[in-house]
Design an enzyme around this catalytic site. Structure first.
Site, PDB file in Angstrom:
ATOM      1  N   ALA A 118      19.638  22.234  -5.874  1.00 44.69           N
ATOM      2  CA  ALA A 118      19.443  22.082  -7.323  1.00 44.69           C
ATOM      3  C   ALA A 118      18.210  21.232  -7.570  1.00 44.69           C
ATOM      4  O   ALA A 118      17.657  20.633  -6.635  1.00 44.69           O
ATOM      5  CB  ALA A 118      20.652  21.409  -7.948  1.00 44.69           C
ATOM      6  N   LYS A 119      17.770  21.181  -8.788  1.00 40.31           N
ATOM      7  CA  LYS A 119      16.716  20.247  -9.194  1.00 40.31           C
ATOM      8  C   LYS A 119      16.802  20.092 -10.693  1.00 40.31           C
ATOM      9  O   LYS A 119      17.281  20.996 -11.396  1.00 40.31           O
ATOM     10  CB  LYS A 119      15.335  20.794  -8.823  1.00 40.31           C
ATOM     11  CG  LYS A 119      14.307  19.716  -8.607  1.00 40.31           C
ATOM     12  CD  LYS A 119      14.477  19.096  -7.230  1.00 40.31           C
ATOM     13  CE  LYS A 119      13.479  18.021  -6.940  1.00 40.31           C
ATOM     14  NZ  LYS A 119      13.517  17.610  -5.533  1.00 40.31           N
TER      15      LYS A 119
END
Ligand code: NAD
Length: 429
Positions: A118-119
């Protein structure tokens, strides 16, 4: 049907060498083709699972209300909760966050920790915000992505311009909503509230471990081996100190003001003292002063880019003289530069492997939070070493088996791991 029929082949004529999503996808496609990836799984892995775009209203100190844009992208969660940093920067875009979320997916898989990728990010200039504004921004952003966050679903960490304090605010906001303290919802926390010993040094330590493995593999000694490091921040300075401890000679280091060079060696402790007093390397005595570009082209054995992305490109790759490039930074080498480095026989330890020490100790932090039992620094270091050495050798074995360079091997190994889980789980209709 092979991936041949679905993957675009060869570099696109309109490829933007520095676009992070295209750079990631080009490596992904090359690896998918080599793996002969099932076309359905190829399609799944080419798309992010979930992208959240949110508007974040913040009461500013002057009484105005400003609205900021925030993102959180969960690229893939097949192997476990999504994991990835949050950055506060004017350059944040959905494209960039998505590319970085994909990168995290491959990074977690290459070191075989049970996380997806994720980011997140908020488009803002944190240096123009007061502490109170930054706290309100962080808390409102956290509240607006609350449904994706959680120790079992999505676990953020610090990234560009976010730090332990920002993680503390995220943890507190999340815990207030849950009505109990949830330490495992973020990593990179202050040690006093559930952070892990050894987290701060983890990425630089990981770089040191894989450089040592590469030297062993290439039959090169530790003593007297010359190292140039671009970036003397968290990653670069820790890698420098630990490599020096192992007997290597650090001949050049740099920061955003430029590089300093001494062919006989720079004492890392002296450079750290200088920085503590003067903030930047500029003006450091007993050294030749070079540009950051000149540092990359020095006649050294090991080059560690540990500052920025896109610094080794098709324009300068042919002039790199190091025998080993260990990518401390994310994305320091562009896809067209890969081929040039390979042609010149340079052994590249790719970012998703070389700088995975940080996420590995983040994983240890999450485990300790969930155990409610905290490890000694020695235990953290021992387990980090085990993970990095095992992962380096798994990538090396894959590169030999498939006769590809270390970057393609790292992508192949990680995509193979993610694909295997998709196959086992099947598609929920
Ligand atoms: P940092 O902010 O602590 O240090 C960055 C260093 O780069 C500083 O010395 C800074 O002066 C220098 N720098 C900035 N602009 C520059 C420029 N234009 N030219 C040359 N040098 C410049 O950051 P960090 O945490 O050490 O991260 C460095 C890189 O490593 C980034 O790409 C980051 O994404 C990556 N990374 C960091 C971690 C981590 O745990 N900190 C983990 C994985 C990857």
């Amino acid at each position: 049907m092979s991936a041949e029929s679905v993957a675009p082949r060869g570099p696109s004529p309109v490829l933007n060498e520095e676009n992070p999503f295209e750079a990631m996808m080009e490596r992904f496609d090359a690896a998918a083709e080599r793996l002969d990836l099932d076309p359905g799984i190829y399609r799944i892995l080419r798309h992010p699972e979930k992208q959240v775009i949110t508007s974040i209203p913040v009461s500013m100190d002057n009484g105005d209300v400003e609205v900021f844009t925030g993102y959180r992208v969960l690229y893939n969660t097949s192997r476990g909760p999504a994991k990835g940093g949050i950055r506060f920067d004017m350059g944040v875009s959905l494209d960039e966050v998505t590319a970085l979320a994909a990168w995290m997916t491959w990074k977690c898989a290459v070191v075989d920790i049970p996380f997806g990728g994720a980011k997140g990010g908020v488009v803002c200039d944190p240096f123009r915000l007061s502490r109170g504004e930054l706290e309100r921004l962080t808390r409102r952003y956290t509240a607006s992505i609350l449904e994706v966050l959680g120790p079992e679903s999505d676990v953020p960490a610090p990234d560009v311009n976010t730090n332990e304090q920002v993680m503390a605010w995220i943890m507190d906001t999340y815990s207030m909503h849950k009505r109990h303290t949830v330490t495992a919802v973020v990593t990179g926390k202050p040690i006093a509230m559930g952070g892990s010993k050894g987290r701060r040094e983890a990425t630089g330590r990981g770089v040191k471990i894989v450089v040592k493995e590469a030297l062993r593999e290439l039959g090169m000694p530790l003593h007297g081996t010359k190292v140039a490091i671009q970036g003397f921040g968290n990653v670069g300075s820790v890698a420098a100190a630990l490599l020096e401890e192992e007997g290597l000679t650090i001949v050049a280091i740099s920061d955003k003001t430029g590089a300093v060079y001494n062919p006989n060696g720079i004492y890392v402790s002296e450079a750290l003292d200088w920085i503590a007093r003067n903030r930047f390397l500029e003006g450091m005595p007993h050294c030749e002063h070079l540009t950051n570009e000149e540092l990359l082209e020095l006649d050294v054995d090991v080059l560690v880019p540990a500052a920025l992305e896109n610094v080794i490109t098709r324009r300068n790759a042919a002039r790199i003289k190091a025998k080993i490039v260990a990518e401390g930074a994310n994305g320091p080498t562009t896809a067209p530069a890969d081929a040039i480095l390979e042609e010149n026989g340079i052994f590249v330890i790719p970012d998703i492997l070389a700088n995975a020490g940080g996420v590995t100790v983040s994983y240890f932090e999450w485990v300790q939070n969930r155990e409610g039992y905290y490890w000694t620094e020695e235990l953290v270091i021992t387990r980090l070493r085990e993970v990095m050495i095992r992962s380096f050798n798994e990538v090396l074995a894959f590169s030999r088996l498939h006769e590809v360079n270390m970057r393609t091997a790292a992508y192949m190994l990680s995509i193979d791991r993610v694909a295997a889980v998709h196959k086992l789980r099947g598609i929920y209709a």
